[in-house]
Write a protein that holds these residues in place. Sequence first.
Motif, short mmCIF file in Angstrom:
data_model
loop_
_atom_site.label_atom_id
_atom_site.label_comp_id
_atom_site.label_asym_id
_atom_site.label_seq_id
_atom_site.Cartn_x
_atom_site.Cartn_y
_atom_site.Cartn_z
N ARG A 1 0.85 -1.19 0.00
CA ARG A 1 0.00 0.00 0.00
C ARG A 1 0.88 1.24 0.00
O ARG A 1 1.87 1.31 0.74
CB ARG A 1 -0.89 -0.01 1.24
N LEU B 1 2.28 5.09 0.65
CA LEU B 1 2.31 5.92 1.85
C LEU B 1 1.39 7.12 1.69
O LEU B 1 1.17 7.62 0.58
CB LEU B 1 3.74 6.38 2.13
N THR B 2 0.87 7.61 2.77
CA THR B 2 -0.01 8.78 2.74
C THR B 2 0.83 10.04 2.67
O THR B 2 1.86 10.17 3.35
CB THR B 2 -0.87 8.82 4.01
N MET B 3 0.38 10.97 1.82
CA MET B 3 1.08 12.23 1.64
C MET B 3 0.48 13.26 2.59
O MET B 3 -0.72 13.54 2.53
CB MET B 3 0.95 12.71 0.20
N PRO B 4 1.27 13.87 3.46
CA PRO B 4 0.71 14.87 4.37
C PRO B 4 0.37 16.16 3.65
O PRO B 4 1.01 16.53 2.66
CB PRO B 4 1.83 15.07 5.39
N LYS B 5 -0.66 16.85 4.15
CA LYS B 5 -1.11 18.10 3.55
C LYS B 5 -1.49 19.05 4.67
O LYS B 5 -2.18 18.67 5.61
CB LYS B 5 -2.30 17.83 2.64
N HIS C 1 -11.27 12.78 2.28
CA HIS C 1 -11.26 11.65 1.35
C HIS C 1 -9.89 11.49 0.69
O HIS C 1 -9.38 10.37 0.53
CB HIS C 1 -12.35 11.86 0.30
N GLN C 2 -9.29 12.61 0.34
CA GLN C 2 -7.96 12.55 -0.26
C GLN C 2 -6.93 12.01 0.71
O GLN C 2 -6.06 11.23 0.35
CB GLN C 2 -7.56 13.94 -0.75
N HIS C 3 -7.02 12.43 1.96
CA HIS C 3 -6.08 11.93 2.97
C HIS C 3 -6.22 10.43 3.16
O HIS C 3 -5.24 9.71 3.31
CB HIS C 3 -6.29 12.65 4.30
N VAL C 4 -7.48 9.99 3.17
CA VAL C 4 -7.70 8.55 3.36
C VAL C 4 -7.17 7.76 2.19
O VAL C 4 -6.54 6.71 2.34
CB VAL C 4 -9.21 8.28 3.57
N VAL C 5 -7.37 8.27 0.98
CA VAL C 5 -6.91 7.56 -0.21
C VAL C 5 -5.39 7.60 -0.28
O VAL C 5 -4.73 6.62 -0.57
CB VAL C 5 -7.54 8.18 -1.47
#
Length: 209
Positions: free
Chosen positions: A175, A177-181, A205-209
Amino acid sequence: MAQLPSHSSPKSGSSPSSNSSPRGNFASSNPKRPGKCTETQPFKLHTQRRGLSKVELMAKLQDLLAQEAKQRVPIAQKLPLTTDKSEVLPKGPVKEQTKPMKIKLHTQLRAVKRAEFNDWVANKIYLLEQERLKEEKLLKLMEEEEIKMLRKQLIPRAQLMPLFDRPFFPQRSTRPLTMPKDPSFHMMRNQCSHCVIRSGLNSLHQHVV
């Protein structure tokens, strides 16, 4: 003027009775006599009449009792002096004796049916009691078996060591990695609440994806 006639004085030889008034003559003829004494008469009370009637009734009752007592005394009667023979009356025809009929009463029939019903009820109660005793016996046996099994399980026993022939090797996930924003705290003033909610949901939703 005319002269009034003068009253002539009475003569000395005249009797006093001739010049006396008629009232004096009546008194001299009927001298006063002493009055008769009043005779006392007893009062006729209602209670006295009732007492007399009771006395009469008691006397009548005593007379009746005496007559009844005399009638109870038996008096021997003399036989009549006759020479005639006594007449023998002929006997009438002899009737046959009545034979009783065998009658079946409704109470007797009901008694028989009631006895049968009582026997059936007694048998049913006996069978139910036997079934209940059997069930209790089976439950008791099952409880004893369960107690025995529990006692066997509670006994501590040695366990075999596990086999380590196939060790576990963890694998890395594929999976991304999540990109921080950075969150946008400074929003526009003219932006409506619906737009803010939609933008927040999209960002989540973008953070979750």
